[in-house]
Design an enzyme around this catalytic site. Structure first.
Site, PDB file in Angstrom:
ATOM      1  N   ASP A  62       0.870  -1.469   0.136  1.00 58.58           N
ATOM      2  CA  ASP A  62       0.086  -0.025  -0.006  1.00 58.58           C
ATOM      3  C   ASP A  62       0.943   1.348  -0.085  1.00 58.58           C
ATOM      4  OD1 ASP A  62      -2.492   1.281  -0.147  1.00 58.58           O
ATOM      5  OD2 ASP A  62      -2.756   1.184   2.016  1.00 58.58           O
ATOM      6  N   HIS A 117       2.250   3.437  -9.242  1.00 57.73           N
ATOM      7  CA  HIS A 117       2.354   1.923  -9.478  1.00 57.73           C
ATOM      8  C   HIS A 117       3.570   1.438 -10.133  1.00 57.73           C
ATOM      9  CE1 HIS A 117      -1.613   2.138  -7.736  1.00 57.73           C
ATOM     10  NE2 HIS A 117      -2.040   2.787  -8.626  1.00 57.73           N
ATOM     11  N   LEU A 151      10.012 -21.064  -4.368  1.00 57.01           N
ATOM     12  CA  LEU A 151       9.167 -20.212  -3.722  1.00 57.01           C
ATOM     13  C   LEU A 151       7.636 -20.109  -4.144  1.00 57.01           C
ATOM     14  CD1 LEU A 151       8.690 -17.546  -1.971  1.00 57.01           C
ATOM     15  CD2 LEU A 151       9.076 -16.196  -3.901  1.00 57.01           C
TER      16      LEU A 151
HETATM   17  C1  IPE Z   1      -5.537  -2.744  -0.466  1.00 57.33           C
HETATM   18  O1  IPE Z   1      -5.261  -1.616  -0.393  1.00 57.33           O
HETATM   19  C2  IPE Z   1      -5.418  -3.598  -1.771  1.00 57.33           C
HETATM   20  C3  IPE Z   1      -4.017  -3.712  -2.315  1.00 57.33           C
HETATM   21  C4  IPE Z   1      -3.098  -3.010  -1.748  1.00 57.33           C
HETATM   22  C5  IPE Z   1      -4.033  -4.189  -3.659  1.00 57.33           C
HETATM   23  P1  IPE Z   1      -6.285  -0.340  -0.806  1.00 57.33           P
HETATM   24  O2  IPE Z   1      -5.450   0.896  -0.537  1.00 57.33           O
HETATM   25  O3  IPE Z   1      -7.283  -0.645  -1.672  1.00 57.33           O
HETATM   26  O4  IPE Z   1      -7.203  -0.394   0.900  1.00 57.33           O
HETATM   27  P2  IPE Z   1      -8.065   0.680   1.418  1.00 57.33           P
HETATM   28  O5  IPE Z   1      -9.110   0.990   0.453  1.00 57.33           O
HETATM   29  O6  IPE Z   1      -7.069   1.683   1.865  1.00 57.33           O
HETATM   30  O7  IPE Z   1      -8.770  -0.360   2.535  1.00 57.33           O
HETATM   31  C1  IPE Z   2      -1.497   0.279  -3.340  1.00 55.23           C
HETATM   32  O1  IPE Z   2      -1.257   1.465  -3.509  1.00 55.23           O
HETATM   33  C2  IPE Z   2      -1.672  -0.468  -4.901  1.00 55.23           C
HETATM   34  C3  IPE Z   2      -2.955  -0.879  -5.084  1.00 55.23           C
HETATM   35  C4  IPE Z   2      -4.142  -0.704  -4.450  1.00 55.23           C
HETATM   36  C5  IPE Z   2      -3.283  -1.390  -6.476  1.00 55.23           C
HETATM   37  P1  IPE Z   2      -2.496   2.661  -3.386  1.00 55.23           P
HETATM   38  O2  IPE Z   2      -2.770   3.016  -4.833  1.00 55.23           O
HETATM   39  O3  IPE Z   2      -3.623   2.230  -2.699  1.00 55.23           O
HETATM   40  O4  IPE Z   2      -1.892   3.689  -2.853  1.00 55.23           O
HETATM   41  P2  IPE Z   2      -2.503   4.959  -1.803  1.00 55.23           P
HETATM   42  O5  IPE Z   2      -3.192   4.072  -0.630  1.00 55.23           O
HETATM   43  O6  IPE Z   2      -3.528   5.596  -2.573  1.00 55.23           O
HETATM   44  O7  IPE Z   2      -1.272   5.661  -1.156  1.00 55.23           O
HETATM   45 MG    MG Z   3      -4.111   2.287  -0.899  1.00 57.97          MG
END
Ligand code: IPE
Ligand code: IPE
Ligand code: MG
Length: 237
Positions: free
Chosen positions: A15, A32, A126
């Site tokens: 995240d 990303h 793995l």
């Molecule tokens: C969880 O992260 C999903 C992934 C990392 C793929 P999100 O950023 O989508 O989760 P919330 O919305 O903060 O709970």
């Molecule tokens: C996690 O990073 C990746 C995915 C959910 C695909 P985010 O895109 O959720 O990053 P934040 O939470 O907005 O910083």
């Molecule tokens: Mg996120």
């Protein structure tokens, strides 16, 4: 207290890509993309230090709620990743498994995911689980459906629906439960990841945003795990 071994199964909620992009005044898609670089390093290291299973949350069933532009960027990156990395992963003896509903993915992505699983299914290194179009509740509902279908066909009796029968109907069939769950970016929630498998997981919430999560941060989390006192409801004297 003596140090424990490394976790057998590490799960990571990757995240913070969006916040990383914002911090660097870049478009979210670039966050990303940078995140994929972090992922490469963590997979390689996990394979090198002998982690048995690594489960990475790449795209949740709820992530479809993001803007069409961001979803398209993520889908593009996924395809690119599976096309460019598959040779190296196969060479490293990595066994890829997709957790989640592949049928709900666009055709090209679905084909790439199926190909990655097929090509690496006999590898013995793995176990790399990548959660894509994955939700823990959807996984549990699917397991209930699988068992119900068996019951209707008379292949299983209701009293045979045990914890292990349920575990066998999950995507993670045959793998150990999650020992260590890491979520980067300081958020402290599961966001529907591996609800059943994390029953006795230890949690680590490093502050680093996912693109900044390096090997030093990974080893810090692994080290913290080795000092945890795991009791599983019992007593360690
Ligand atoms: C969880 O992260 C999903 C992934 C990392 C793929 P999100 O950023 O989508 O989760 P919330 O919305 O903060 O709970
Ligand atoms: C996690 O990073 C990746 C995915 C959910 C695909 P985010 O895109 O959720 O990053 P934040 O939470 O907005 O910083
Ligand atoms: Mg996120």
């Amino acid at each position: 207290m003596s140090e424990r071994p490394l976790p057998r199964h590490v799960a990571i909620i990757m995240d913070g890509n969006g916040r990383w992009a914002k911090q660097h005044k870049l478009q979210v898609a670039l966050g990303h993309r940078k995140g994929v670089e972090a992922l490469r390093a963590i997979i390689r290291e996990s394979s090198d230090i002998g982690i048995e299973a690594l489960s990475l949350y790449a795209f949740s069933t709820e992530n479809w709620r993001r803007s069409p532009g961001e979803v398209a960027a993520l889908m593009g990156l996924l395809l690119e990743y599976f096309t460019s990395e598959i040779d190296e992963l196969d060479e490293k003896n990595v066994c890829i498994r997709i957790l989640g509903d592949k049928d709900g993915m666009p055709d090209k992505q679905r084909a790439a995911l199926i190909n990655a699983e097929e090509r690496t299914k006999n590898n013995t290194g793995l176990n790399l689980n990548i959660a894509i179009n994955y939700g823990g509740r959807a996984e549990l509902a699917r397991a209930a459906r699988i068992l119900a279908e068996k019951a209707v066909k008379g292949e299983i009796r209701p009293e045979e629906i045990t914890e292990s029968a349920l575990a066998d109907a999950l995507y993670t069939r045959g793998l150990p439960d999650v020992d260590l769950l890491i979520r980067t970016s300081g958020e402290m929630r599961l966001s529907n990841f591996l609800l059943y498998q994390c029953a006795y997981a230890e949690f680590e919430f490093p502050a680093a945003l996912w693109p900044d999560f390096d090997l030093a941060a990974y080893h810090e989390a692994l080290e913290a795990f080795r000092h945890r006192d795991r009791r599983f409801g019992g007593r360690n004297s």
